[in-house]
Enzyme design. Structure first.
Site, PDB file in Angstrom:
ATOM      1  N   THR A 113      -3.141   1.773   0.286  1.00  0.00           N
ATOM      2  CA  THR A 113      -2.034   2.382   1.024  1.00  0.00           C
ATOM      3  C   THR A 113      -2.620   3.390   2.018  1.00  0.00           C
ATOM      4  O   THR A 113      -3.841   3.467   2.174  1.00  0.00           O
ATOM      5  CB  THR A 113      -1.068   3.125   0.075  1.00  0.00           C
ATOM      6  OG1 THR A 113      -1.727   4.286  -0.456  1.00  0.00           O
ATOM      7  CG2 THR A 113      -0.637   2.220  -1.071  1.00  0.00           C
ATOM      8  N   ARG A 114      -1.755   4.183   2.659  1.00  0.00           N
ATOM      9  CA  ARG A 114      -2.229   5.241   3.553  1.00  0.00           C
ATOM     10  C   ARG A 114      -2.454   6.555   2.817  1.00  0.00           C
ATOM     11  O   ARG A 114      -2.628   7.600   3.439  1.00  0.00           O
ATOM     12  CB  ARG A 114      -1.241   5.436   4.715  1.00  0.00           C
ATOM     13  CG  ARG A 114      -1.364   4.349   5.786  1.00  0.00           C
ATOM     14  CD  ARG A 114      -0.259   4.399   6.827  1.00  0.00           C
ATOM     15  NE  ARG A 114      -0.023   5.731   7.361  1.00  0.00           N
ATOM     16  CZ  ARG A 114       1.092   6.434   7.153  1.00  0.00           C
ATOM     17  NH1 ARG A 114       2.067   5.947   6.413  1.00  0.00           N
ATOM     18  NH2 ARG A 114       1.231   7.624   7.696  1.00  0.00           N
ATOM     19  N   LYS A 115      -2.455   6.523   1.503  1.00  0.00           N
ATOM     20  CA  LYS A 115      -2.767   7.713   0.705  1.00  0.00           C
ATOM     21  C   LYS A 115      -4.286   7.889   0.685  1.00  0.00           C
ATOM     22  O   LYS A 115      -4.965   7.498  -0.263  1.00  0.00           O
ATOM     23  CB  LYS A 115      -2.203   7.581  -0.700  1.00  0.00           C
ATOM     24  CG  LYS A 115      -0.683   7.591  -0.735  1.00  0.00           C
ATOM     25  CD  LYS A 115      -0.143   7.388  -2.138  1.00  0.00           C
ATOM     26  CE  LYS A 115       1.378   7.365  -2.117  1.00  0.00           C
ATOM     27  NZ  LYS A 115       1.942   7.081  -3.454  1.00  0.00           N
ATOM     28  N   THR A 116      -4.778   8.455   1.772  1.00  0.00           N
ATOM     29  CA  THR A 116      -6.217   8.574   1.975  1.00  0.00           C
ATOM     30  C   THR A 116      -6.576   9.997   2.386  1.00  0.00           C
ATOM     31  O   THR A 116      -5.712  10.795   2.744  1.00  0.00           O
ATOM     32  CB  THR A 116      -6.689   7.592   3.064  1.00  0.00           C
ATOM     33  OG1 THR A 116      -5.893   7.800   4.248  1.00  0.00           O
ATOM     34  CG2 THR A 116      -6.545   6.142   2.627  1.00  0.00           C
ATOM     35  N   THR A 128      -7.161   4.743  -4.041  1.00  0.00           N
ATOM     36  CA  THR A 128      -7.836   5.872  -3.403  1.00  0.00           C
ATOM     37  C   THR A 128      -7.508   7.200  -4.085  1.00  0.00           C
ATOM     38  O   THR A 128      -8.316   8.116  -4.090  1.00  0.00           O
ATOM     39  CB  THR A 128      -7.448   5.963  -1.913  1.00  0.00           C
ATOM     40  OG1 THR A 128      -6.015   5.878  -1.792  1.00  0.00           O
ATOM     41  CG2 THR A 128      -8.076   4.823  -1.134  1.00  0.00           C
TER      42      THR A 128
END
Length: 270
Positions: free
Chosen positions: A121-124, A256
């Site tokens: 996902t964009r959980k970075t 992540t």
């Protein structure tokens, strides 16, 4: 690819303006070996090698990113100034530890979900996304969107503001024909609405596997070409159940968010 500009910024952050810790080390010829301390999937080797080469050291490795590693494996060898080996040590180890941890967790999830794409996902980490996404890919996963421009994602807040059908209609007006439209749904009713409104991808968000199975049948009865994704609350302990629901993709922020760093260390020999 790790650029020279990125390396300069990373070194500036790590070394600061007055690195006496390594400044006192003589610039004698030395060999540095990075050793793996536990089993996992290797990622970050390319970046670690770039760190040492940026300092003018010669680097070699018999391994490649994406392959399994075991405790005691020599990941790479760097030769040159002992001072510069010390300067590059922590940055190289950080790349290897963080990226290998993500690749290792991703590989475990992929093994538990045969026949389904396992996506990030964009959980970075801000500024480190491309390396974390690369690690997911090296672990056998799918990178999903790199940024908001990669696809149209209509989520709960857009739906609250615009309404589901209206949001899809507006997206179709402005998005290129090459860009897919994905809609996040929290009910079976919205899943059917999104399918009939022309969504390319439908994500079942925070639904139990039994409900997702029903949603898959509903959406496929409208249009079998729609890709289906499950996301929300999925972990190593339950991913196998979600893989049996009939979805095409399972996306996990856990890849992540929850990945534990793999352990590496560097030994220096004169």
């Amino acid at each position: 690819m790790l650029t020279a500009g990125e390396l300069d910024a990373f070194f500036e952050e790590d070394l600061g303006d007055d690195d006496d810790s390594n400044g006192i080390v003589p610039a004698v010829e030395a060999l540095g070996q990075i050793i793996c301390k536990e089993e996992g999937v290797l990622a970050g080797l390319e970046e670690a090698c770039a760190v040492f080469r940026h300092l003018g050291l010669s680097v070699g490795s018999d391994l490649v990113d994406g392959q399994p590693v075991r405790k005691g494996d020599i990941i790479l060898e760097a030769r040159g100034s002992a001072r510069d080996l010390m300067r590059g040590e922590r940055l190289a180890l950080n790349f290897l530890g963080r990226m290998s941890g993500i690749a290792t967790l991703t590989a475990k999830c992929v093994g538990l979900a045969p026949g389904v794409r396992v996506a990030a996902t964009r959980k970075t980490t801000p500024g480190f996304r491309k390396f974390e996404k690369k690690a997911v890919k090296l672990g056998g996963g799918d990178t999903h969107r790199y940024d908001l421009s990669s696809a149209v994602m209509i989520k709960d807040n857009q739906i609250r503001i615009m309404g589901l059908e209206n949001a899809i209609r507006e997206a179709k007006k402005v998005a290129s024909f090459t860009k897919k439209i994905e809609v996040e749904v929290e009910s079976l009713e919205d899943a059917e609405k999104a399918a009939r409104a022309g969504a390319d991808i439908i994500m079942f968000d925070n639904m139990k596997p039994a409900m997702i199975k029903k949603g898959v049948k509903i959406v496929k009865s409208v249009d079998e070409r729609i890709l289906l994704e499950a996301s929300g609350g999925i972990t190593l302990s339950n991913i196998s159940e979600y893989a049996k629901t009939g979805v095409d993709v399972i996306s996990l922020g856990a890849l992540t968010r929850d990945a534990r760093w793999l352990d590496f260390s560097m030994d220096i020999q004169l």
